[in-house]
Design a protein around this motif. Structure first.
Motif, mmCIF file in Angstrom:
data_model
loop_
_atom_site.group_PDB
_atom_site.id
_atom_site.type_symbol
_atom_site.label_atom_id
_atom_site.label_comp_id
_atom_site.label_asym_id
_atom_site.label_seq_id
_atom_site.Cartn_x
_atom_site.Cartn_y
_atom_site.Cartn_z
ATOM 1 N N ARG A 84 0.800 -1.225 0.000
ATOM 2 C CA ARG A 84 0.000 0.000 0.000
ATOM 3 C C ARG A 84 0.826 1.266 0.000
ATOM 4 N NH1 ARG A 84 -4.681 1.907 3.196
ATOM 5 N NH2 ARG A 84 -4.145 3.626 1.871
ATOM 6 N N GLY A 85 2.130 1.163 0.062
ATOM 7 C CA GLY A 85 2.932 2.370 0.109
ATOM 8 C C GLY A 85 2.867 2.997 1.479
ATOM 9 N N LEU A 108 -5.204 -3.262 3.724
ATOM 10 C CA LEU A 108 -5.013 -2.985 2.298
ATOM 11 C C LEU A 108 -6.229 -2.320 1.685
ATOM 12 C CD1 LEU A 108 -3.215 -6.278 1.373
ATOM 13 C CD2 LEU A 108 -2.222 -4.083 1.913
ATOM 14 N N PRO A 110 -8.234 0.795 1.581
ATOM 15 C CA PRO A 110 -8.046 2.144 2.082
ATOM 16 C C PRO A 110 -9.347 2.737 2.599
ATOM 17 C CG PRO A 110 -7.998 2.111 -0.321
ATOM 18 C CD PRO A 110 -8.198 0.709 0.117
#
Lengths: 338, 1034
Positions: A84-85, A108, A110
């Protein structure tokens, strides 16, 4: 033996993954990454009333079980997840068997705080219901000679005239026998009491003591291994109480009242607690645990297993961890640029 | 952040009622041997705002193996009870007069309670068998809400501790154990602050709200209070009397300039010092008020403890960054991370630990810890030992190698990296953008749509943009740009995060009623990669033709006609345009109608393999032409389809419509000129308006009223004029947009035709399109005309005019590039464009930007020589259209010989422009004119190549494409193909068979012209079309 909430285990077997009696899944999140140990792996997080279970969805053998009792701290942290960064993740610090482990879970999906709210909420509920599961001595549980009962607790019987034999002269007190625990308090001093959940009882016996026949209740090692002796007159009443406690003990140590109450707020309606899926791959699990050390290593909080014992430092006037051979506080401190 | 962490030795979480979270503050922790046992063992006493009070006795215990184990056990709780009021502060001391035991004092908001803690059966060996009692010794009710508590042997009493309660309104109430002594207001106290007591000189230090420390003798406070007996002796809250209390003079005052968080007195006797923690520093003062040291802090401190170690003051400061800092005086000795921010901390000894650090967190975390000495260095996480896929890792390695290579090659600038990777895997890995045009048209219902000719709304086409990210990306922006008159429902999207796939749905529709010049929509997606590098992805999508046209009846006559030739048999038009064919379903003719009712007719001829487009508006032909070409290519592009193996070759059989282009340029230019004029008018009117306003204002300001002399009417009139002009400007801008669009259409059309005629290489074409840009922005400052002129000039000079120097002007400086200002008229531009198109199409010049200079060995062929001369004749032409009536500027300044010589030549040349210009016009005029003429022209030109060189080239170029030579055109047939074309379609297959030899011929033709063209290119490059410019410059 209850281990679910008191241990951190890795790569658990499907048997261990099953809910024990009295344990139930409170919430299930399907797209959770174990950012710390299995970065880049999509997994499922199950939140039961005793623990968190995470298992990878690609390789179900890769799993974690984190008991709520081991958790020292739950916070959120900004982490860089492979999937997900840069994102906000759940950070859990635990300690089991004197070893600290960190866990980082990233949702994961959002935009939903459910990971945080559920885990923290259940943890809070777990923490505020310790009375159901922990041995308590001299606690504030009696008020005006009455037991302050817990929300899920029912008093089955109250026995007067119970002598606590832990001191030489004995203390006259009262038993409260409930569906969760055995409570005794001194009639003369409400602050002197014992609250002993069935979960923490190792054995209930009637045996001879220097005060005559006595009901002997032993608490298990983890809670201190106390041996508590009680005398009840007449002897028939003693046996009767023993029988009652024994019966309740066998029932409620098998299927305990854990007392954790939590309602998931925004649970999607499609969810249904399906744990059965996991049992499918039971066959290929091999029990050899040679690589558990590797697995552990990924989660160690400080990259190290145990603390050394405290010693007094004359330089600081405080207790410090015993220094390693060849080091002084000075040398340790000076490597750090201040 | 320290590398070291505090190690947990013993910890517990203090809970409030019913397991709720407890809230604790500064005063909620005390450590003392509260049950007075011997030998003395310290206990931890913790209170909380919920009223819970607990006493813990942490200790290490030995297991059966003799190992010392620390940690919380149930029997460490000595006492747990809930008092009915919030606990603000705990204190321990000799508070009961009957004995000198230590007692516990609890400060509640409205009362002060002293308790005795006793062990009933202290002799019992088993820890869990001991019982403790909490008995109340005495209580004081407080008249004012309490803030904090100070204890000490006030007044120097021996073996006793007195209590002083500071109230929220800044009064100090002193209790000499069971009896209340006095209450006195403290000076300088707006808000209560921390207190401290110096035993040696019996004085109390108060941190005032003036951010100063004030030290008062206890005696002085007592005297000041007893002077006001009403206040001191009774507990009645008599505030008025306190006003008249004797002024209390401080022993000393010390300015800190910061709010005080906490203070502590350490040491005793002469060495006693006061440690004060403020928001930014800590101070150490002697009891005389003299500073011993000050330490400025670079962090935000939370709480403080201090103790004497030898003769030095050891200060412990906990920060809000969860760090404990240990100072010896001002020197930082150690730092350690804590698990939470403590609200209070102390240091004590327990069995098993000496010098343990006791910290209490605001939510009830109580911990005894010691300072870890193993630095927690970063340990690289162990690699995943599970199931390595070697093939995959190899692939990844190769990929990474590629990335590394690519990025080292071009010095790693951001742009280059972007460039080198944009087509490669990074982009693929990061984000993919797909746009799908919906196949189903719907009627636009939103605002701003125009209505079609038949009164119903225009169609709208939905387009779905799908963004697929392989790794999560944040802040992805999508901009949609579409050329007017088309419009989009929303043109900017910002996606906060993309995890897997996000989809955006937009609709396109026609917004204004003029001709669109392009159906291309551009999606520009910008984002930051996971490594933080900015990336931009541009995606183009063609909207369907149906969005702007609808089927209609084909019309026979039209002003403008275009002919496209192919090497394939003509395709049934309904087959090419299935969606538009419904209404006008004839195989060889089809009518299309734009929403502004401009009609276009497509005709196809089987026998000649040609398509003709005709319309009353040349601009309207463009989109249809483009669509036709695209569809033809798609139709024939399928390999193995329809038995054809060779490539489709298209050619333009009509000459370039240069005149129409000029007309459009003029129209557009006229709009711009008009805009300028209108703007000038507006400026003038606005100035006038302001002038009238000023006059009026002075008139109104005048003390003696004077007649307005119709100034008001003038003002109103001017105002109306301004409004009128702005309306005109708005209208003109709309017209400008419309004309721009038309111009764009025509430019595109011309470019496309030029391409078809010369079969240009794609990069040459892109060069051409860059110079003669079809993108026309309605900007006023730098318009299309001057921009295009500059570009075209550049192209002519630098790309097409390679051998300028050979032309005999080697010594001359290159003329300066044209200025980017709006020209007076478009003559020059038109001429340059004409030359460019001429060179590109007729002379088939190669548009190569960076070619090395070509071999310029003279070609002896007559034709080329002639052309050379012709070119020589061209240079001065720019002058003629510029200002034909004027003598060149240079000639007026005839004093310079060199100049005049040049003028002479330029005059001579300008005289010839009249003859040189025409070649452009005839060729273009008959391109518009009858095709028959054209064809005939071609034929005649062929026969008389030498006499009409310009046109001969024309034909050569045309011949380069599948075209007439072998197959005489049938001009009569084309306009009227539809009815009698039916049988032909059946024969289609055989016809294609027949074509084979013809194709061969075409191929040879294709090959043939090339070498000659090459030669031409090398030699006949214009020597100096710009000499004329030079003449201008003079």
């Amino acid at each position: 033996m209850l281990w679910e909430d008191r241990d951190v285990r890795f790569d658990i077997t499907p048997q261990q993954m099953k809910m024990r009696a009295g344990e139930h899944v409170i919430d299930k999140l399907d797209a959770i990454e174990d950012t710390k140990g299995n970065s880049g792996d999509r997994g499922r997080l199950l939140i039961s009333n005793l623990r968190l279970i995470w298992h990878s969805q690609t390789t179900p053998r890769v799993s974690l079980s984190v008991g709520f009792n081991c958790i020292i701290n739950i916070t959120t942290k900004t982490v860089n997840s492979k999937l997900r960064g840069l994102t906000e993740a759940l950070y859990i610090l635990t300690k089991a068997n004197n070893t600290r482990f960190e866990f980082i879970f990233t949702n994961l999906v959002p935009g939903t705080p459910r990971l945080f709210t559920s885990v923290m909420g259940v943890y809070k509920a777990y923490n505020s219901s310790k009375m159901y599961r922990e041995l308590k001595l001299r606690a504030a549980i009696i008020q005006n000679k009455q037991l302050k009962i817990l929300p899920q607790e029912q008093i089955f019987s109250k026995v007067n005239g119970v002598w606590n034999l832990s001191s030489d002269q004995g203390n006259l007190g009262t038993f409260f026998i409930t569906n969760a625990r055995l409570v005794w308090f001194a009639n003369m001093n409400e602050l002197f009491n014992i609250s002993l959940p069935y979960l923490q009882i190792a054995s209930v016996k009637v045996r001879e003591s220097k005060f005559g026949m006595a009901l002997v209740v032993e608490s298990c090692e983890a809670s201190g291994g106390y041996v508590l002796g009680f005398r009840i007159d007449p002897i028939e009443k003693l046996h009767q109480v023993h029988k009652e406690i024994s019966a309740l003990y066998t029932v409620y140590s098998q299927c305990p009242v854990f007392g954790i109450e939590y309602v998931v707020q925004d649970k999607p309606p499609t969810e249904e607690g399906q744990m059965d899926q996991l049992e499918v791959d039971e066959a290929e699990i091999d029990e050899n645990t040679t690589d558990t050390a590797d697995v552990l290593a990924a989660y160690l909080a400080d990259g190290r297993h145990q603390d050394r014992e405290p010693v007094y430092s004359t330089e600081l006037g405080l207790a410090i961890e015993k220094l390693k051979e060849g080091y002084t506080l000075q040398t340790l401190w000076e490597v750090i640029p201040s | 952040m320290s590398l070291f962490k505090a190690r947990d030795w013993w910890s517990v979480v203090v809970e409030g009622e019913n397991g709720q979270e407890e809230e604790c503050d500064l005063g909620c922790l005390a450590v003392a041997n509260i049950n007075n046992e011997t030998p003395s063992k310290d206990k931890i006493i913790v209170g909380g705002f919920s009223g819970s009070l607990r006493i813990y006795h942490p200790q290490a215990f030995r297991t059966e193996e003799g190992e010392e184990v620390s940690g919380y056990r149930a029997d460490h709780v000595l006492l747990e009870t809930t008092l009915n009021y919030p606990i603000l502060q705990l204190a321990v001391g000799k508070f009961v007069s009957s004995n000198d035991h230590i007692h516990l004092c609890v400060l509640h908001p409205d009362r002060l309670a002293v308790y005795t803690v006793t062990t009933d059966n202290a002799t019992v060996q088993k820890q869990h068998g001991q019982q403790f009692r909490l008995t109340s010794a005495y209580q004081h009710k407080l008249p004012r809400k309490a803030y904090s508590l100070l204890t000490g042997a006030f007044g120097g009493v021996k073996g006793k501790d007195y209590l002083a309660v500071e109230s929220l309104d800044g009064c100090l109430s002193v209790f000499e154990q069971e009896s209340q002594a006095f209450t006195t207001p403290l000076p300088n106290t707006l808000l209560p602050g921390p207190l401290a007591y110096f035993p040696r000189n019996d004085s109390i230090v108060i941190a005032g709200s003036d951010w100063c420390l004030h030290c008062y003798k206890y005696q002085a406070i007592a005297v000041a209070a007893t002077d006001n007996p009403s206040e001191g002796n009774s507990s009645t809250n008599n505030k008025s009397s306190s006003q008249g209390s004797k002024r209390l003079n401080p022993e000393w005052t010390q300015l800190l300039g910061e709010p005080v968080l906490d203070m502590k007195v350490v040491g005793d006797g002469a060495g006693a010092s006061l440690v004060v923690l403020t928001q930014r520093s800590f101070y150490c003062l002697k009891d005389s008020g003299v500073f011993k040291f000050i330490k400025k802090l670079e962090y935000n401190p939370a709480c403080l403890n201090a103790f004497m170690l030898g003769n030095a003051v050891q200060v412990l400061v906990a920060s809000h960054t969860e760090t404990l800092l240990v100072y010896q005086e001002t020197e930082l000795k150690w730092a350690s991370q804590l698990p939470y921010v403590p609200v209070t901390l102390t240091r004590t000894d327990f069995e098993g630990i000496r010098g343990g650090l006791v910290t209490l967190g605001s939510s009830g975390h109580l911990q005894v810890s010691y300072l870890g000495t193993d630095p927690s260095l970063f340990v690289a996480p162990p690699t995943d030992a599970r199931q390595i896929n070697y093939d995959q890792t190899d692939q990844e390695l190769a990929k990474l190698h590629k990335v590394i290579k690519a990025s080292t090659k071009d010095a790693g600038t951001l742009l280059n990296v972007n460039k080198s990777l944009s087509g490669g895997m990074i982009n693929e890995n990061d984000l993919r953008v797909y746009a799908t045009v919906g196949s189903q048209l719907e009627t636009w219902t939103g605002p701003g749509g125009m209505t079609g000719p038949d009164g119903v709304g225009v169609p709208a086409v939905p387009v779905a943009i799908r963004l697929t990210a392989h790794s999560p990306l944040n802040s992805v922006r999508v901009h949609i740009s579409v050329e007017k008159p088309l419009a989009v429902s929303q043109d900017t999207f910002v996606l906060r995060t993309i995890c897997d796939t996000s989809q955006i749905l937009v609709k396109f529709y026609q917004h204004e009623a003029y001709l669109p010049s392009s159906l291309t929509v551009t999606f520009v997606t910008s984002f930051l990669t996971s490594t933080g590098a900015p990336r931009i992805i541009t995606t183009n999508v063609e909207l369907p033709l149906r969005l702007v046209v609808q089927g209609s009846q084909p019309s026979k006559e039209a002003d403008h006609k275009l002919t496209i030739s192919t090497n394939m048999p003509a395709v049934n038009l309904p087959e090419l345009f299935p969606e538009l064919a419904g209404e006008a379903g004839v195989a060889t003719a089809m009518g299309l109608q734009y929403f502004n009712e401009t009609e276009v007719t497509i005709l196809s001829s089987r026998t000649t393999n040609r398509y003709r487009l005709q319309s009353d508006s040349l601009a309207a032909l463009w989109l249809v032409l483009k669509e036709l070409i695209a569809r033809l290519r798609a139709y024939w592009g399928r390999p193995g389809w329809r038995g054809k193996v060779d490539e489709l070759i298209l050619g333009a059989a009509s000459p370039l419509p240069t005149n129409e282009l000029y007309a459009e340029i003029d129209a557009h230019f006229l709009r711009r000129k008009k805009h300028k004029e209108l703007e000038a008018q507006l400026v003038q009117r606005a100035t006038q308006f302001r002038a009238v306003q000023r006059r009026l204002l002075t008139k109104f300001k005048d003390k003696t009223p004077t007649p307005l002399t119709n100034l008001d009417n003038l003002l109103e009139g001017t105002y109306k004029q301004i409004l009128h002009i702005t309306d005109l400007i708005n209208e003109n801008i709309k017209g400008l947009e419309q004309d721009g669009s038309q111009l764009s259409c025509v430019v595109r059309l011309v470019l496309e035709m030029a391409r078809l005629q010369t079969n240009m290489e794609p990069d040459h074409y892109s060069l051409l399109i860059a110079a003669l840009s079809p993108i026309i922005h309605p900007t006023m400052d730098q318009g299309w005309e001057e921009r295009t002129d500059a570009c075209v000039t550049f192209l002519l000079r630098n790309v097409l005019g390679k051998n300028v120097t050979i032309g005999g002007h080697a010594g001359r400086d290159a003329p300066p590039p044209p200025q980017l200002t709006m020209p007076h008229d478009t003559g020059k531009l038109k001429k340059h464009v004409g030359i460019l198109l001429d060179k590109v199409t007729k002379a088939a010049q190669q548009l190569v930007l960076s070619d090395p200079p070509q071999d310029t060995t003279a070609d002896t062929r007559e034709e080329t020589i002639y052309r050379d001369e012709n070119d020589l004749a061209e240079p001065p032409t720019p002058q003629a259209p510029e200002d034909p009536t004027q003598v060149p500027l240079g000639s007026r300044l005839g004093e310079d010989r060199a100049r005049s010589a040049r003028i002479k030549s330029s005059r001579l040349l300008s005289g010839r422009t009249a003859s040189t210009l025409p070649p452009l016009t005839p060729s273009s005029s008959f391109s518009v004119g009858e095709e028959r003429d054209e064809e005939r022209g071609i034929l005649t030109a062929q026969s008389s190549e030498a006499s009409q060189p310009d046109e001969s080239v024309d034909i050569e170029d045309l011949g380069d494409l599948p075209s007439p030579p072998t197959e005489p055109p049938d001009p009569t047939e084309q306009p009227s193909t539809p009815p009698n074309e039916q049988p032909n379609s059946i024969q289609e297959l055989t016809v294609t068979e027949d074509l084979a030899p013809q194709e061969k011929l075409q191929e040879t033709l294709k090959i043939l012209p090339k070498p000659t063209l090459k030669k031409e290119a090398t030699i006949e490059t214009p020597d100096d079309i710009f000499d004329g410019d030079d003449g201008d410059m003079w």
